[in-house]
Structure formats: structure tokens, C-alpha cells
Scaffold this active site. Sequence first.
Site, PDB file in Angstrom:
ATOM      1  N   TYR A  22      54.939  29.370   3.885  1.00 12.95           N
ATOM      2  CA  TYR A  22      56.059  29.599   4.808  1.00 12.95           C
ATOM      3  C   TYR A  22      57.226  30.286   4.109  1.00 12.95           C
ATOM      4  CZ  TYR A  22      53.900  27.507   8.824  1.00 12.95           C
ATOM      5  OH  TYR A  22      53.058  27.290   9.874  1.00 12.95           O
ATOM      6  N   ASN A  28      57.629  33.058  19.096  1.00 11.83           N
ATOM      7  CA  ASN A  28      57.843  33.617  17.764  1.00 11.83           C
ATOM      8  C   ASN A  28      58.911  32.825  17.006  1.00 11.83           C
ATOM      9  OD1 ASN A  28      56.048  35.467  18.683  1.00 11.83           O
ATOM     10  ND2 ASN A  28      57.548  37.082  19.035  1.00 11.83           N
ATOM     11  N   HIS A  69      58.541  27.527  19.448  1.00 11.63           N
ATOM     12  CA  HIS A  69      57.810  27.105  18.247  1.00 11.63           C
ATOM     13  C   HIS A  69      58.718  26.994  17.028  1.00 11.63           C
ATOM     14  CE1 HIS A  69      53.663  28.382  20.058  1.00 11.63           C
ATOM     15  NE2 HIS A  69      54.194  27.334  20.642  1.00 11.63           N
ATOM     16  N   GLY A 122      53.027  40.489  24.841  1.00  9.73           N
ATOM     17  CA  GLY A 122      52.477  40.357  23.492  1.00  9.73           C
ATOM     18  C   GLY A 122      52.011  38.966  23.127  1.00  9.73           C
ATOM     19  N   THR A 123      51.455  38.262  24.107  1.00 11.04           N
ATOM     20  CA  THR A 123      50.853  36.967  23.778  1.00 11.04           C
ATOM     21  C   THR A 123      49.417  36.937  24.279  1.00 11.04           C
ATOM     22  OG1 THR A 123      50.929  34.563  24.043  1.00 11.04           O
ATOM     23  CG2 THR A 123      51.876  35.856  25.848  1.00 11.04           C
TER      24      THR A 123
END
Length: 258
Positions: A71, A106, A123, A199-200
Site C-alpha cells: 500500500y 477508487n 472504499h 469505469g467499473t
Amino acid sequence: MNDQADQLVAAAGAMASGERIVAVTGAGISAESGVPTFRDAQTGLWATFNPQELATPDAFRRNPKLVWDWYALRAAQLGEVQPNPGHLALRDLEKLFPSVIITTQNVDGLHQRAGSSEVIALHGDITRYQCFADCQGRPTPIDLTALPTWDATAGPPRCPHCGAFVRPAVVWFGEMLPPGALEAAETACRHADTILVIGTAGEVYPAAALPFLNPRARCVEINLAETSISHRMHYRLRGPASAVLPQLVDAVRRLRHP
Ligand code: OAD
């Protein structure tokens, strides 16, 4: 006119006749900023990395350093990228409609950096951190810059309140969304006249269910390819979001301000 042009004109007409717009966005809107998607067979993150080893609470318990380092690398990469014309076109919608709300999966912060004023980050946010043990209520935010320096080669820093590991404030598989985020996104969708689904892949719930909470809303999908939810859309615009969104917003602008 070809089918795509017809779809664009029809979608713009449907949008222009309403007042409240919601965008449900995923990794594809940031792809042209240089952010990899997840499920692309060649370039997606999950083509190279195993989410079970990197994006679950168990993975962090098993190997906190591996997860932390992954991450940290992604956060550093995301710090280098910029919003693209797709993000900017969504921001520009705010000049045309009284209500524009973005609900995004995102964690890259690019909608916020583009200047969109209402962004629900379903998220989480890769630039924020919290205590893995949620020791002071749920979740306990941690300001990394206020922590004493720690040995980064040994893994994540420790929570100053309870000594548990600090983790990125993103949602991992099997976890709840940030408190209030889902409720806010659902309310936005229930009140929307048009829902843009951008865009998913529509594979991850509950985000994938949001466009369908409101049978009155017109749903417009913008994606390079067919998805598992394409068949439920009223309009389907195929192409890169950075090209299609500016075209759509221009068409709506001409209709709302002729
Ligand atoms: P995916 O990687 O699953 O899907 C990306 C979608 O964007 C695909 O449908 C692509 O066809 C499309 N796409 C790619 N480039 C595009 C472009 N330039 N313009 C328009 N569309 C494009 O990403 P998400 O659906 O966002 O969650 O994934 C959802 C969640 O799964 C993520 O938030 C993440 C992941 O596992 C967690 O980590 C919890």
C-alpha cells in the site's frame, strides 16, 4: 449517425431533462491518469497480485509488512498521477446541475483533486491511516506525520493509543464500508434523475447495486467494454472515459444552455 453517436445524444437528452446527477465510478475512470485497474486480464492489479494476500484483514494479520509495503508503494505511485479529462468533465457538471454527487470505489483521491465538491469514497482513502484494532471507537484515525519515526524496514508503525499496528484507511475484502458512506451513496442514488456508471466492472458489492436502487433513474454506462451490469443500463457509451465524458458533458451543456 452511428450507434455510439445515437446513444450519446439520447443519454445527453435524458441527463439534460433532470436536475440531480450521481456518478458511480470505478478504476476505469483513473486508468488514463496511469492508475492500473484491478480486473484487466493483462494490466490489472489482480492479474499480478493475489488480493487474498494483500487486501484482507487476515492478510494483514499474517504479514503486516508485506501489506503495508504494497500500500505504501501504491500510495507513492498515486501521489505522482493527475486527474484526467474524465475527472474534470465530472467536476464541470456542477456548473450545469444543482446536484452532482460522486460515489467512487477508487481510493486515489483524483475526483477530489479534480475539484468535485461532493465525493463519497466508498472504499476509503489510500492517503489516510487508522488503528487496526479500532481502539478508540470505529475507526481510529492516525496521523502518520504526528507519529515518532519508526523502523520502516520492520513493517507498519504502531498506534500511539493501544500499540496495535497502523493500517491504511482503505476497505479490504470482507470489511464494512466506512461508517455512513453506503447510506449516503444509497440516498444519493434514490434521489438521482440520472446515474452515470463509469469505469467499473460491476463485480464488487454493495457498490455494484447502487445504480439499480432507483427504478426512476436513467442509467448511463461509460466503459471500454461490456460489463456484467451493462444489460441493465438505459444507455451504453463505449470508449475511454477521458474522451467520452467530455463529449457527453459538452452535449448536455448545449442542451441546458443553448
Ligand atoms: P475493475 O478493474 O474491476 O474494472 C475496471 C473497469 O473499467 C472495467 O470494466 C474496464 O473495462 C473499465 N475501463 C478500463 N479502462 C477504462 C477507461 N479508460 N475508460 C472507461 N472504462 C475503462 O475496477 P472496479 O470495478 O473499480 O476493491 O473494481 C471494484 C473494486 O474491486 C475496487 O474498488 C477494488 C477491487 O478489488 C477493493 O480493493 C476492496
